[in-house]
Design a protein around this motif. Sequence first.
Motif, mmCIF file in Angstrom:
data_model
loop_
_atom_site.group_PDB
_atom_site.id
_atom_site.type_symbol
_atom_site.label_atom_id
_atom_site.label_comp_id
_atom_site.label_asym_id
_atom_site.label_seq_id
_atom_site.Cartn_x
_atom_site.Cartn_y
_atom_site.Cartn_z
ATOM 1 N N PHE A 99 0.853 -1.188 0.000
ATOM 2 C CA PHE A 99 0.000 0.000 0.000
ATOM 3 C C PHE A 99 0.893 1.244 0.000
ATOM 4 O O PHE A 99 1.876 1.305 0.720
ATOM 5 C CB PHE A 99 -0.861 -0.004 1.255
ATOM 6 N N GLY A 128 3.767 2.446 9.873
ATOM 7 C CA GLY A 128 2.953 1.750 8.870
ATOM 8 C C GLY A 128 3.383 2.212 7.492
ATOM 9 O O GLY A 128 2.621 2.761 6.708
ATOM 10 N N THR A 129 4.655 1.945 7.172
ATOM 11 C CA THR A 129 5.284 2.605 6.012
ATOM 12 C C THR A 129 4.856 2.023 4.671
ATOM 13 O O THR A 129 4.874 2.706 3.655
ATOM 14 C CB THR A 129 6.823 2.593 6.178
ATOM 15 N N LEU A 134 5.759 7.667 2.437
ATOM 16 C CA LEU A 134 5.742 8.850 3.309
ATOM 17 C C LEU A 134 7.133 9.106 3.891
ATOM 18 O O LEU A 134 7.556 10.260 4.026
ATOM 19 C CB LEU A 134 4.698 8.684 4.425
ATOM 20 N N VAL A 148 8.570 2.199 9.754
ATOM 21 C CA VAL A 148 8.364 0.891 10.387
ATOM 22 C C VAL A 148 7.072 0.270 9.879
ATOM 23 O O VAL A 148 6.117 0.981 9.545
ATOM 24 C CB VAL A 148 8.261 0.938 11.939
ATOM 25 N N ASP A 151 4.385 -5.613 8.864
ATOM 26 C CA ASP A 151 4.450 -6.597 7.785
ATOM 27 C C ASP A 151 5.843 -6.538 7.152
ATOM 28 O O ASP A 151 6.147 -5.640 6.360
ATOM 29 C CB ASP A 151 3.359 -6.274 6.753
ATOM 30 N N GLY A 174 8.290 -3.701 12.763
ATOM 31 C CA GLY A 174 7.719 -3.445 14.079
ATOM 32 C C GLY A 174 6.697 -2.334 14.048
ATOM 33 O O GLY A 174 6.152 -1.989 12.997
ATOM 34 N N SER A 175 6.449 -1.797 15.230
ATOM 35 C CA SER A 175 5.460 -0.740 15.372
ATOM 36 C C SER A 175 6.073 0.384 16.221
ATOM 37 O O SER A 175 7.296 0.545 16.250
ATOM 38 C CB SER A 175 4.188 -1.324 15.991
ATOM 39 N N ASN A 191 -0.511 6.394 8.655
ATOM 40 C CA ASN A 191 -1.717 6.117 7.871
ATOM 41 C C ASN A 191 -2.165 4.707 8.229
ATOM 42 O O ASN A 191 -1.754 3.737 7.588
ATOM 43 C CB ASN A 191 -1.390 6.252 6.375
ATOM 44 N N LEU A 192 -2.975 4.587 9.284
ATOM 45 C CA LEU A 192 -3.414 3.274 9.779
ATOM 46 C C LEU A 192 -4.942 3.251 9.713
ATOM 47 O O LEU A 192 -5.488 3.457 8.654
ATOM 48 C CB LEU A 192 -2.870 3.056 11.194
HETATM 49 N N1 SAM Z 1 2.237 4.660 4.682
HETATM 50 C C1 SAM Z 1 1.665 4.132 3.436
HETATM 51 C C2 SAM Z 1 0.691 5.165 2.858
HETATM 52 O O1 SAM Z 1 0.363 6.126 3.560
HETATM 53 O O2 SAM Z 1 0.252 5.000 1.705
HETATM 54 C C3 SAM Z 1 0.982 2.788 3.690
HETATM 55 C C4 SAM Z 1 -0.216 2.848 4.633
HETATM 56 S S1 SAM Z 1 -1.140 1.306 4.704
HETATM 57 C C5 SAM Z 1 -2.802 1.926 4.804
HETATM 58 C C6 SAM Z 1 -0.900 0.770 6.374
HETATM 59 C C7 SAM Z 1 0.398 0.020 6.628
HETATM 60 O O3 SAM Z 1 0.531 -0.092 8.054
HETATM 61 C C8 SAM Z 1 0.462 -1.398 6.096
HETATM 62 O O4 SAM Z 1 1.681 -1.574 5.391
HETATM 63 C C9 SAM Z 1 0.389 -2.286 7.336
HETATM 64 O O5 SAM Z 1 1.172 -3.474 7.230
HETATM 65 C C10 SAM Z 1 0.970 -1.381 8.412
HETATM 66 N N2 SAM Z 1 0.497 -1.603 9.789
HETATM 67 C C11 SAM Z 1 -0.702 -2.072 10.214
HETATM 68 N N3 SAM Z 1 -0.764 -2.075 11.559
HETATM 69 C C12 SAM Z 1 0.427 -1.585 12.008
HETATM 70 C C13 SAM Z 1 0.988 -1.333 13.299
HETATM 71 N N4 SAM Z 1 0.308 -1.584 14.420
HETATM 72 N N5 SAM Z 1 2.243 -0.827 13.380
HETATM 73 C C14 SAM Z 1 2.963 -0.577 12.256
HETATM 74 N N6 SAM Z 1 2.497 -0.814 11.008
HETATM 75 C C15 SAM Z 1 1.245 -1.296 10.881
#
Ligand code: SAM
Length: 254
Positions: A99, A128-129, A134, A148, A151, A174-175, A191-192
């Motif tokens: 994404f 959530g990169t 971003l 970070v 996935d 990680g997170s 972006n979550l």
């Molecule tokens: N940052 C990109 C953007 O804005 O287009 C991708 C956003 S995508 C909607 C959300 C991403 O967050 C996914 O790659 C997912 O694996 C990751 N993600 C989901 N839960 C998370 C968490 N608790 N901590 C870190 N990453 C997470």
Amino acid sequence: MWVYRLKGSPWELDPLIPELFARGARGLEEREGEILAYFPAPQDLPYGGVWEAFPDEDWLEAWRRDLKPVEAGPFLVLAPWHSWEGEGIPLVIEPGMAFGTGHHETTRLALAALARHLRPGEKVLDLGTGSGILAIAAARLGGEAVGVDVDGSVLPQAEANARQNGVSVRFLLGSLEEARPLGPFGLVVANLFAELHRDLAPLYPEALAPGGRLLLTGILKEKAPLVREALAGAGLGPLEEAAEGEWVLLAYRR
Ligand code: SAM
């Protein structure tokens, strides 16, 4: 590759897009009245769609053909095969595996907000990169960027995207907990989705430097109140809000 074909109106389907990615979708195509989400294998999903096997080459070919450059704030998001001349900061992102191609409203909201809030030289966390878009944009604006993601499968692509854009970004699995030792951050962009922001709200202030700013998106308009309430409860102050379609971005300050 398998495609999960889901029919409905944009306002029914749009909120499901981040959920489909969170459940492992590797790419997603929006068509009139339906979305096609591409997965490595079929799985039980609660949305009432149908599964079809899909040859890998057809999927890649369709994806490449339909993808257009996207404007977001001062950025122009391009695929490697797009040619570009003119204004704007180009971000070249290999689409399809994670994404973050700039084609979703939330990514565009976050890109524009980064340009408004980032101060050159500060540490920036992209939580959530995904594709790394971003974090790469933050580095292009002069930030010291960390990305970070929970996935791990997206990280090699994020690293390759950073190389392609000639920027140095540190990516890790990680997170917020795993990223915090690399902070505190002047800016955190995430972006979550709304419920996850609500759950992370008590942890956000610890990741931020004093005066640090938090840019949160992936939030549907009707779910914004639960995020606002959680951020206020964590002692953060509101800075600004932006919206595109059904989606909002909330900017807060420590
Ligand atoms: N940052 C990109 C953007 O804005 O287009 C991708 C956003 S995508 C909607 C959300 C991403 O967050 C996914 O790659 C997912 O694996 C990751 N993600 C989901 N839960 C998370 C968490 N608790 N901590 C870190 N990453 C997470």
